[in-house]
Design a protein around this motif. Structure first.
Motif, PDB file in Angstrom:
ATOM      1  N   LEU A 179       0.834  -1.200   0.000  1.00  0.00           N
ATOM      2  CA  LEU A 179       0.000   0.000   0.000  1.00  0.00           C
ATOM      3  C   LEU A 179       0.868   1.248   0.000  1.00  0.00           C
ATOM      4  CD1 LEU A 179      -2.853  -0.698   2.563  1.00  0.00           C
ATOM      5  CD2 LEU A 179      -3.158  -0.143   0.155  1.00  0.00           C
ATOM      6  N   LEU A 180       0.442   2.257  -0.744  1.00  0.00           N
ATOM      7  CA  LEU A 180       1.030   3.579  -0.664  1.00  0.00           C
ATOM      8  C   LEU A 180       0.026   4.514  -0.014  1.00  0.00           C
ATOM      9  CD1 LEU A 180       2.658   3.842  -4.213  1.00  0.00           C
ATOM     10  CD2 LEU A 180       3.771   3.239  -2.053  1.00  0.00           C
ATOM     11  N   PHE A 181       0.531   5.614   0.528  1.00  0.00           N
ATOM     12  CA  PHE A 181      -0.386   6.526   1.217  1.00  0.00           C
ATOM     13  C   PHE A 181      -1.487   7.022   0.291  1.00  0.00           C
ATOM     14  CE2 PHE A 181      -1.656  10.737   2.844  1.00  0.00           C
ATOM     15  CZ  PHE A 181      -2.178  10.323   4.054  1.00  0.00           C
ATOM     16  N   LYS A 182      -1.149   7.238  -0.981  1.00  0.00           N
ATOM     17  CA  LYS A 182      -2.171   7.726  -1.926  1.00  0.00           C
ATOM     18  C   LYS A 182      -3.320   6.724  -2.075  1.00  0.00           C
ATOM     19  CE  LYS A 182       0.100   5.917  -6.087  1.00  0.00           C
ATOM     20  NZ  LYS A 182       0.672   6.252  -7.422  1.00  0.00           N
ATOM     21  N   ASP A 183      -3.024   5.434  -1.800  1.00  0.00           N
ATOM     22  CA  ASP A 183      -4.064   4.407  -1.912  1.00  0.00           C
ATOM     23  C   ASP A 183      -5.169   4.575  -0.872  1.00  0.00           C
ATOM     24  OD1 ASP A 183      -2.684   3.160  -3.994  1.00  0.00           O
ATOM     25  OD2 ASP A 183      -1.510   1.936  -2.610  1.00  0.00           O
ATOM     26  N   ILE A 184      -4.806   5.135   0.289  1.00  0.00           N
ATOM     27  CA  ILE A 184      -5.810   5.241   1.355  1.00  0.00           C
ATOM     28  C   ILE A 184      -6.403   6.646   1.477  1.00  0.00           C
ATOM     29  CG2 ILE A 184      -4.767   3.358   2.668  1.00  0.00           C
ATOM     30  CD1 ILE A 184      -3.642   5.446   4.585  1.00  0.00           C
ATOM     31  N   LEU A 185      -5.991   7.543   0.557  1.00  0.00           N
ATOM     32  CA  LEU A 185      -6.495   8.917   0.634  1.00  0.00           C
ATOM     33  C   LEU A 185      -8.008   8.997   0.494  1.00  0.00           C
ATOM     34  CD1 LEU A 185      -3.957  11.189  -1.279  1.00  0.00           C
ATOM     35  CD2 LEU A 185      -4.668  11.363   1.102  1.00  0.00           C
ATOM     36  N   LYS A 186      -8.578   8.079  -0.280  1.00  0.00           N
ATOM     37  CA  LYS A 186     -10.028   8.128  -0.501  1.00  0.00           C
ATOM     38  C   LYS A 186     -10.822   7.532   0.660  1.00  0.00           C
ATOM     39  CE  LYS A 186     -10.215   3.782  -3.142  1.00  0.00           C
ATOM     40  NZ  LYS A 186      -8.770   3.473  -3.121  1.00  0.00           N
ATOM     41  N   GLU A 187     -10.118   6.936   1.624  1.00  0.00           N
ATOM     42  CA  GLU A 187     -10.806   6.339   2.766  1.00  0.00           C
ATOM     43  C   GLU A 187     -11.329   7.418   3.721  1.00  0.00           C
ATOM     44  OE1 GLU A 187     -11.335   2.982   3.180  1.00  0.00           O
ATOM     45  OE2 GLU A 187     -10.513   2.848   1.157  1.00  0.00           O
ATOM     46  N   ASN A 188     -12.304   7.037   4.502  1.00  0.00           N
ATOM     47  CA  ASN A 188     -12.845   7.942   5.516  1.00  0.00           C
ATOM     48  C   ASN A 188     -11.910   7.914   6.733  1.00  0.00           C
ATOM     49  OD1 ASN A 188     -14.776   9.658   6.790  1.00  0.00           O
ATOM     50  ND2 ASN A 188     -15.541   7.894   7.931  1.00  0.00           N
ATOM     51  N   PHE A 189     -11.301   9.065   7.034  1.00  0.00           N
ATOM     52  CA  PHE A 189     -10.358   9.125   8.147  1.00  0.00           C
ATOM     53  C   PHE A 189     -11.086   9.456   9.452  1.00  0.00           C
ATOM     54  CE2 PHE A 189      -7.299   9.254   4.784  1.00  0.00           C
ATOM     55  CZ  PHE A 189      -6.146   8.725   5.339  1.00  0.00           C
ATOM     56  N   ILE A 190     -10.761   8.687  10.476  1.00  0.00           N
ATOM     57  CA  ILE A 190     -11.324   8.878  11.818  1.00  0.00           C
ATOM     58  C   ILE A 190     -10.156   9.260  12.714  1.00  0.00           C
ATOM     59  CG2 ILE A 190     -12.616   7.792  13.696  1.00  0.00           C
ATOM     60  CD1 ILE A 190     -13.575   5.709  11.581  1.00  0.00           C
ATOM     61  N   LEU A 191     -10.097  10.527  13.128  1.00  0.00           N
ATOM     62  CA  LEU A 191      -8.888  11.049  13.753  1.00  0.00           C
ATOM     63  C   LEU A 191      -9.142  11.657  15.124  1.00  0.00           C
ATOM     64  CD1 LEU A 191      -7.325  12.835  10.649  1.00  0.00           C
ATOM     65  CD2 LEU A 191      -6.711  10.583  11.556  1.00  0.00           C
ATOM     66  N   ARG A 192      -8.047  11.781  15.871  1.00  0.00           N
ATOM     67  CA  ARG A 192      -8.096  12.513  17.136  1.00  0.00           C
ATOM     68  C   ARG A 192      -8.354  13.993  16.867  1.00  0.00           C
ATOM     69  NH1 ARG A 192      -5.390  11.029  21.734  1.00  0.00           N
ATOM     70  NH2 ARG A 192      -5.975  13.135  22.379  1.00  0.00           N
ATOM     71  N   GLU A 193      -8.752  14.709  17.922  1.00  0.00           N
ATOM     72  CA  GLU A 193      -9.114  16.120  17.784  1.00  0.00           C
ATOM     73  C   GLU A 193      -7.897  16.994  17.529  1.00  0.00           C
ATOM     74  OE1 GLU A 193      -7.486  16.019  21.842  1.00  0.00           O
ATOM     75  OE2 GLU A 193      -8.502  14.608  20.503  1.00  0.00           O
ATOM     76  N   LYS A 194      -8.129  18.170  16.970  1.00  0.00           N
ATOM     77  CA  LYS A 194      -7.056  19.138  16.770  1.00  0.00           C
ATOM     78  C   LYS A 194      -6.468  19.510  18.131  1.00  0.00           C
ATOM     79  CE  LYS A 194      -9.030  21.155  12.584  1.00  0.00           C
ATOM     80  NZ  LYS A 194      -9.625  22.360  11.972  1.00  0.00           N
ATOM     81  N   GLY A 195      -5.148  19.607  18.171  1.00  0.00           N
ATOM     82  CA  GLY A 195      -4.475  19.915  19.424  1.00  0.00           C
ATOM     83  C   GLY A 195      -3.867  18.696  20.078  1.00  0.00           C
ATOM     84  N   SER A 196      -4.289  17.509  19.653  1.00  0.00           N
ATOM     85  CA  SER A 196      -3.684  16.288  20.190  1.00  0.00           C
ATOM     86  C   SER A 196      -2.357  16.042  19.493  1.00  0.00           C
ATOM     87  CB  SER A 196      -4.613  15.087  19.986  1.00  0.00           C
ATOM     88  OG  SER A 196      -4.719  14.767  18.605  1.00  0.00           O
ATOM     89  N   GLY A 197      -1.477  15.288  20.139  1.00  0.00           N
ATOM     90  CA  GLY A 197      -0.164  15.020  19.579  1.00  0.00           C
ATOM     91  C   GLY A 197      -0.231  14.272  18.258  1.00  0.00           C
ATOM     92  N   VAL A 198      -1.062  13.233  18.193  1.00  0.00           N
ATOM     93  CA  VAL A 198      -1.183  12.438  16.969  1.00  0.00           C
ATOM     94  C   VAL A 198      -1.708  13.281  15.816  1.00  0.00           C
ATOM     95  CG1 VAL A 198      -2.399  10.509  15.892  1.00  0.00           C
ATOM     96  CG2 VAL A 198      -1.463  10.240  18.173  1.00  0.00           C
ATOM     97  N   ARG A 199      -2.697  14.114  16.103  1.00  0.00           N
ATOM     98  CA  ARG A 199      -3.284  14.937  15.041  1.00  0.00           C
ATOM     99  C   ARG A 199      -2.256  15.929  14.491  1.00  0.00           C
ATOM    100  NH1 ARG A 199      -8.514  16.342  13.650  1.00  0.00           N
ATOM    101  NH2 ARG A 199      -8.434  17.484  11.668  1.00  0.00           N
TER     102      ARG A 199
END
Length: 290
Positions: A179-199
């Protein structure tokens, strides 16, 4: 201008009310008002605006609050150091959510063995909030993920964490090896909130690639994110430590994205003007060596 003036000022700021500050300090309200008036006259600036019977701290007031908090904290540390040889008192620790859930308890147990009479007060929030509370001297020390934004804060790395893209075990990409990152760009991303370290790390990576990703979900709760991914609602980026159990149990899968390797540093932070007592130094060493 005395230490008493600073303590009164800090209490008024924390209560956002002269009346409440007077009650907490067991002082008559006119005495509180007079102390604030004396500060205003001494420095020649307004520390508060009164609008519709409410107090609003000014920019100069915020500066004075920061200095006053540092001074009062230093005075208290001095008294604790001289009177109790750093064996009594309170250590105020802030922690980001990941560190608070997976690491902090082990650090506290070790620390309490070394300093059984020191009480620890714990605040678990996202990294931005911990940093702000360090700046306001509401915390002695913080354990955060990601980047420090203020030159007034000292940051020391104590752990490096791997970040992984995850998906439902039945997702078509779950077993793909190239897999390349471009392959998953169309996926629905479920992310931590803005301000978190991961985000922040994710956003920095996206910006470096000159891409844009609008998450379908944003949550402060890692549990909510994990459950959403398990329900095949999308993919996410989280700390390996936080999803290790689900991966080992076969409930989640790691996406093998070959062109992305994201890591984050766990950092110990404290104000550059902070007096580092032996007990604080001991806690720092525990975090680095456990």
């Amino acid at each position: 201008m005395t230490v008493r003036h600073m303590k009164i000022f800090i209490m008024v700021c924390e209560c956002n009310s002269i009346t409440l500050a007077a009650k907490k300090l067991f002082v008559a309200q006119p005495a509180i008002s007079f102390a604030i008036k004396e500060l205003k006259e001494y420095y020649g600036v307004k520390f508060f605006d009164r609008i519709s019977k409410k107090l609003y701290i000014t920019e100069k007031g915020k500066e004075f609050f920061s200095y006053s908090s540092q001074i009062i904290n230093l005075v208290e540390e001095m008294e604790n150091k001289i009177k109790n040889n750093d064996t009594l008192g309170i250590l105020k620790i802030g922690s980001s959510l990941t560190i608070g859930k997976y690491f902090l308890n082990d650090y506290l147990k070790k620390f309490q063995q070394a300093y059984p009479l020191i009480q620890t007060n714990i605040c678990v929030e996202n990294s931005n909030i911990i940093e702000a509370r360090i700046l306001d001297n509401l915390l002695d020390i913080g354990l955060i993920e990601g980047i420090v934004h203020s030159d007034s804060i000292v940051s020391e790395t104590f752990f490096e964490d791997r970040l992984v893209f995850i998906c439902n075990k039945s997702h078509p990409y779950a077993k793909k090896e190239k897999l390349l990152f471009k392959d998953i760009l169309k996926e629905n991303f479920i992310l931590r909130e803005k301000g978190s370290g991961v985000r922040e790390i994710f956003n920095s990576f996206i910006t470096s690639k000159e891409l844009a990703v609008k998450p379908g979900w944003e949550s402060i709760s890692t549990g909510v994110i994990i459950n959403a991914v398990k329900s095949n609602m999308g993919v996410s980026l989280l700390s390996y430590q936080m999803v290790k159990k689900e991966i080992e149990e076969g409930k989640l899968a790691i996406l093998n994205v070959k062109d992305v390797e994201l890591k984050r540093k766990f950092n110990i932070i404290y104000h550059k003007n902070k007096f580092i007592t032996p007990s604080i130094k001991k806690f720092i060493n525990i975090c680095k060596n456990i």
